[in-house]
Design a protein around this motif. Sequence first.
Motif, PDB file in Angstrom:
ATOM      1  N   SER A 153       0.847  -1.204   0.000  1.00  0.00           N
ATOM      2  CA  SER A 153       0.000   0.000   0.000  1.00  0.00           C
ATOM      3  C   SER A 153       0.874   1.243   0.000  1.00  0.00           C
ATOM      4  O   SER A 153       1.973   1.251   0.570  1.00  0.00           O
ATOM      5  N   PHE A 154       0.389   2.298  -0.648  1.00  0.00           N
ATOM      6  CA  PHE A 154       1.135   3.559  -0.661  1.00  0.00           C
ATOM      7  C   PHE A 154       0.159   4.731  -0.632  1.00  0.00           C
ATOM      8  O   PHE A 154      -1.045   4.574  -0.899  1.00  0.00           O
ATOM      9  N   ARG A 155       0.682   5.905  -0.298  1.00  0.00           N
ATOM     10  CA  ARG A 155      -0.118   7.131  -0.258  1.00  0.00           C
ATOM     11  C   ARG A 155       0.609   8.214  -1.041  1.00  0.00           C
ATOM     12  O   ARG A 155       1.835   8.339  -0.967  1.00  0.00           O
ATOM     13  N   TRP A 156      -0.140   8.993  -1.830  1.00  0.00           N
ATOM     14  CA  TRP A 156       0.463  10.045  -2.647  1.00  0.00           C
ATOM     15  C   TRP A 156       0.771  11.276  -1.803  1.00  0.00           C
ATOM     16  O   TRP A 156      -0.033  11.685  -0.969  1.00  0.00           O
ATOM     17  N   GLU A 157       1.963  11.844  -2.029  1.00  0.00           N
ATOM     18  CA  GLU A 157       2.302  13.124  -1.434  1.00  0.00           C
ATOM     19  C   GLU A 157       2.937  13.994  -2.506  1.00  0.00           C
ATOM     20  O   GLU A 157       3.532  13.499  -3.465  1.00  0.00           O
ATOM     21  N   ALA A 158       2.795  15.333  -2.364  1.00  0.00           N
ATOM     22  CA  ALA A 158       3.334  16.265  -3.351  1.00  0.00           C
ATOM     23  C   ALA A 158       4.817  16.472  -3.100  1.00  0.00           C
ATOM     24  O   ALA A 158       5.281  16.504  -1.956  1.00  0.00           O
ATOM     25  N   LEU A 189       1.247  24.086  -1.015  1.00  0.00           N
ATOM     26  CA  LEU A 189       0.186  23.794  -1.974  1.00  0.00           C
ATOM     27  C   LEU A 189      -0.768  24.977  -2.106  1.00  0.00           C
ATOM     28  O   LEU A 189      -1.250  25.287  -3.211  1.00  0.00           O
ATOM     29  N   LYS A 190      -1.060  25.666  -0.989  1.00  0.00           N
ATOM     30  CA  LYS A 190      -1.932  26.846  -1.052  1.00  0.00           C
ATOM     31  C   LYS A 190      -1.279  27.943  -1.887  1.00  0.00           C
ATOM     32  O   LYS A 190      -1.949  28.643  -2.655  1.00  0.00           O
ATOM     33  N   ARG A 191       0.037  28.120  -1.749  1.00  0.00           N
ATOM     34  CA  ARG A 191       0.728  29.133  -2.548  1.00  0.00           C
ATOM     35  C   ARG A 191       0.670  28.777  -4.032  1.00  0.00           C
ATOM     36  O   ARG A 191       0.500  29.645  -4.872  1.00  0.00           O
TER      37      ARG A 191
END
Length: 927
Positions: free
Chosen positions: A312-317, A329-331
């Motif tokens: 299993s994996f999770r996406w991160e920026a 991410l808001k910027r």
Amino acid sequence: MATKATGSHGDDDPNPGGKVSVGDGPLKPNDERVAAVARSLVDAGRFVPALEAGPNGGGLATWWPLPGVGDRNMIAALVLEDSMEGHAAAASALARATDLEVRRRLAAGGHALVPPRPGRRTVPHAWIEALGRPDPALPSGIDPERVAALANRIDEWIATGADRATRVRLAIRVHEPPTGARGNAATAWRLELLAQDSEETSLLISLADLWDDRSVFGPDGITELLGQLGRAVRLAPELAPVLDEAAPTELSVDTAAVLAIAERVEPLAEVGVAVLLPSWWTTRPKLGLRAKAASPPGVVTQSGFGLETLVSFRWEAALGTLKLTKADLKRLEAAAAAKSELVRIRGQWVQVDPDRVAALVAAVGTEGQADATELLRAHLGLSSLDAPDGIEVDGVTATGWLGELLDDALAGTVTPVEHPPGFQGTLRPYQQRGVGWLAFLGRLGLGACLADDMGLGKTAQLIATVLADPVPGPTLVIAPVSVLGNWQREIGRFAPELSVLLHHGGGRHDDSVSFAKRAAAVDVVLTTYSLVARDADHLAEVAWGRLALDEAQQVKNPRTKAAKAVAAIPATRRIALTGTPVENRLAELWSLMNVLNPGLLGTLTSFTKRFAGPIERDGDEETTALLRRITGPFVLRRLKSDRSIIDDLPDKIEQTELCTLTHEQATLYQAVVDELLEAVDELDKRLDRPNRPTKPGRRHQAGGTPGQATDADDAIARRGLVLAGITKLKQICNHPAHFLGDGSALGDRSGKLNRTEELLDEIIDVGDKVLCFTQYTAWGDLLAEHFARRYGIEPLWLHGGVQRKRRDEMLTAFEDLDGPPIFLLSLKAGGTGLNLTAASHVIHLDRWWNPAIEDQATDRAYRIGQRRAVDVHKLVSMGTIEERIDAMINDKRALAKAVVGTGEGWVTELSTEDLRGVISLRDREVG
């Protein structure tokens, strides 16, 4: 080249192929090299239409090369003599080749530049029409003054885009906004205008100094820079404000203008204008997604997790190596909403695409699943893991064993195994690391390729691994028949407690006891590649604990029955031993990895497109590095030449022995050349095959008509004819009696045999021993008899027809101090798996096309246990096809670490003219 070179375009051209005669002697640039440069320029669009006004009022429509700054070295290589005549010859040859190449492509595509116009034509229409015809001449009757006027205007137009050889060039240095700028449409970037020395590019002078005449370039530099400013503005209109100033020195532009100029760096460079971007510009990190995975919990079991394990994996920026926070991410979202094209994030400029930013933000935090193979491929840029379209996957992070694998740290972090239980012997430090590495990957259920150089003790490391990493079920060792005896001896020497079953020979099956029961009762089963496919059903009945492939290049062709059968054998551990994981083509590496770790390199088709094509065809260094990264965790390669690996191995001294042909050899050689070329030429006529250089790999396809089927048969016959001719020529280089097969005496009829006897006289005189390799059994038969008579000692002669028992006897006899000093070996039968350190000399009696094959043979003597320097003599007949083979091997040896030369098939596809160049005899080399 600053001047156009004219030349005849008719059939009576006295200098065909771009060969130009100047002065008393002809200067002849290499036709193939000129054609290659012309193709490169045409591919890049670096050519223009031109018009040459003739002295008698006529005109020639030509296609003229327009090289850029980056092409100078390529074009300079065409100049054979640094003189006005030499440069003119190269210019004329390139002009003609470019013109022919453009016309050829227009004809092949069926393109008409202008529609036909009946009756009287204008000069421009007649010019353009002639550009698309084989005949470049404008029709007669056209006003010569109008032709001359149009030619002058076209010359002026060409000059505006030509790269002229000047000392000074315009340089534009881009300065980023102050640190406080956050990036928006109004952000100001400063463009500094400089004068750059064309040769000493580090010499940069402000245009302010140039305008004040305070530079080394003088008034001519000012004139040239003004012209370059005009050309730069035509290509990059964003620079137009500089033309409003009398003496421009810099310019402020917004972000959009900087991005537009950066996209035109190459076109600007083609007209001599350099754009100096900030050092970070081309390496600035891109926005992407990173998969954060965790290794499955628990302890690694005997069966291992393996690459098929679901994770299993999770996406991160991510921005390069940085993980982006919610604030980042808001910027990004704010910059996208404000339509900013660049924004500063964490001190780095990031290009903003609103759609991609939206998709990135939406994906962050979502979860997915993939097996370890797919995660590894994603980490190396080979899989997107179903990420949103347009979003790059910038790697995978993980913990535990998967994290170690992704970090490519296996070889450096595994624990060496110094003393495997029951191992009788001492492992060298690099062998201890090898055993630890094999055991570690094995416990993870991952296949490993131990690709140590020949002679570094791969057999001992495998035996030690069997002891250090015990598994339920026996170990199956598949090896060439020539080394089965060696495996039995080595197991008895290093691990006498291991029980061994030899599965070979006509009596290998026992009807009273099943093979599965007999195999389960021992520790190691030895068999051969030739039996794997034949006994596949029996092998499939056993629950193998480990599969080991010795000389694993035997499964290099994935389409063979043996390779398919090996891949189907079930085993919890998979190990390949080979000193040459790639011999001829990268498809061999794919085949090997497909056995060890199925799916890692994708399908063979996708692998060929992604890796084999760019590396083999283009020598793509970036793709080569990527392939090494992918296979690196599973391939352990150490070289004898690396003194950090082994520092007590003596030197290997390699030298090419050039031998002249005798008059008899030369006569026979020339007769075969003439006969071969005549026969090939006749077949070419039947095939309607143009006698011009052809690309390797060209094939004549059979269609649906009887005539086409005949062409296909003739094409096959042609290839067979060429291969047979090459064999004859190589036999003549060995000896006339080898070619004639008449049983005649050998003495003093071959330059190569004469040199061999000189070497053997000296070797035997000092009490040394020698290995003599040949690819021809018939030649070995003749030499064995000849050497026995000459030296009074029966030499050993090992070839494919020797039975295993006799083979083992030969090895023992040669290693004996009082044994025969000469060991003749066929390249195939004796090139792998043998330990013959009693020899301190190796003679290659004839040359093979592949350096890896020759190196394998040499390493029968140059391996662990060798205490003396090994002299390697490679015999080459000068002026013959052997010398061409030698040159090819030397050219490819550096590349052979990744990709080495192919077999003889490429020669069969040469045109008659090219074939003549490869096989023809040069008389000056005949003794």
